[in-house]
Design a protein around this motif. Structure first.
Motif, PDB file in Angstrom:
ATOM      1  N   TYR A 109       0.831  -1.302   0.163  1.00 19.32           N
ATOM      2  CA  TYR A 109      -0.007  -0.114  -0.032  1.00 19.32           C
ATOM      3  C   TYR A 109       0.827   1.275  -0.008  1.00 19.32           C
ATOM      4  O   TYR A 109       1.901   1.268   0.134  1.00 19.32           O
ATOM      5  CB  TYR A 109      -0.834   0.193   1.278  1.00 19.32           C
ATOM      6  N   SER A 110       0.344   2.283  -0.136  1.00 15.04           N
ATOM      7  CA  SER A 110       1.057   3.644  -0.155  1.00 15.04           C
ATOM      8  C   SER A 110       1.683   3.899   1.146  1.00 15.04           C
ATOM      9  O   SER A 110       2.462   5.019   1.233  1.00 15.04           O
ATOM     10  CB  SER A 110       0.272   4.822  -0.685  1.00 15.04           C
ATOM     11  N   HIS A 111       1.171   3.342   2.129  1.00 16.91           N
ATOM     12  CA  HIS A 111       1.623   3.739   3.593  1.00 16.91           C
ATOM     13  C   HIS A 111       1.896   2.070   4.367  1.00 16.91           C
ATOM     14  O   HIS A 111       1.251   1.287   3.934  1.00 16.91           O
ATOM     15  CB  HIS A 111       0.437   4.296   4.410  1.00 16.91           C
ATOM     16  N   ASP A 112       2.501   2.306   5.202  1.00 18.40           N
ATOM     17  CA  ASP A 112       2.890   1.188   6.095  1.00 18.40           C
ATOM     18  C   ASP A 112       1.646   0.979   7.115  1.00 18.40           C
ATOM     19  O   ASP A 112       0.939   1.922   7.640  1.00 18.40           O
ATOM     20  CB  ASP A 112       4.131   1.311   7.244  1.00 18.40           C
ATOM     21  N   ILE A 113       1.267  -0.159   7.611  1.00 20.83           N
ATOM     22  CA  ILE A 113       0.397  -0.690   8.531  1.00 20.83           C
ATOM     23  C   ILE A 113       0.744  -0.661   9.933  1.00 20.83           C
ATOM     24  O   ILE A 113       1.642  -1.524  10.046  1.00 20.83           O
ATOM     25  CB  ILE A 113      -0.417  -1.767   8.017  1.00 20.83           C
ATOM     26  N   ASN A 114       0.486  -0.234  10.866  1.00 20.48           N
ATOM     27  CA  ASN A 114       0.930  -0.258  12.075  1.00 20.48           C
ATOM     28  C   ASN A 114      -0.387  -1.118  13.022  1.00 20.48           C
ATOM     29  O   ASN A 114      -1.369  -0.345  13.429  1.00 20.48           O
ATOM     30  CB  ASN A 114       1.166   1.040  12.978  1.00 20.48           C
TER      31      ASN A 114
END
Length: 177
Positions: A109-114
């Motif tokens: 994805y365009s961002h990391d998942i926390n």
């Protein structure tokens, strides 16, 4: 008819179990767990064995009988050995790392998942493409594994995504020219 419900749950040495009405509490080396049994099922403890019986001869009571016995058995296994689930990540650039009290996932994805790690669960990443989830509560370990897998489940064309270790992904053939 339940065959698993007929077997009593053995309480091993080093584990203490209490039955108070419909509440079963099990305490062992790894921690303490409890389970509230449904009213259609009767629970009693005799000389280091927990016996489960249906209270009534209804279909529901007979269905809950085996389930209650399995849940109590999972409590005993949880406080003695614990439970563990392994996840595998497949895909270019897909990786996982534990940072403090959260799991960082890079899944395309365009961002990391926390993902915040819940209390009572330990997550380890021996390799960037492997996740090991462990804890004493079987339900919670399975739920956490399912939530992590849900972020990017395996797709059938290239097999990219997060899958359980040993899970078979049915592969499809792509478009033909």
């Amino acid at each position: 008819m339940s065959r698993i419900g007929k077997k009593p749950v053995a309480v091993p040495a080093g584990v203490t179990a209490k039955v108070e009405g419909q509440k079963v509490t099990v305490k062992g080396a790894k921690g303490e767990l409890f389970f509230v049994v449904h009213d259609d099922v009767n629970v009693e403890m005799n000389d280091n064995q927990i016996k489960v019986d249906p209270r009534f001869e209804t279909k529901r009571a007979r269905a809950l009988w085996g389930t209650a016995r399995a849940q109590i058995n999972n409590l005993v296994i949880g406080v003695t050995q614990g439970f563990e689930k392994k996840l595998e990540i497949t895909g270019v650039g897909y990786k996982a790392a534990v940072a403090g009290k959260s799991l960082q996932l890079s899944l395309g994805y365009s961002h990391d998942i926390n993902y915040p790690i819940p209390a009572g669960i330990a997550i380890v990443t021996p390799k960037p493409t492997e996740i090991t989830i462990s804890g004493i509560d079987k339900r919670q370990v399975g739920q956490v594994a399912a939530e992590i897998r849900d972020y990017r489940g395996p797709e059938p064309y290239k097999g990219k995504g997060v899958k359980y270790a040993g899970e078979f992904i049915f592969r499809k053939e792509g478009k033909k020219k």
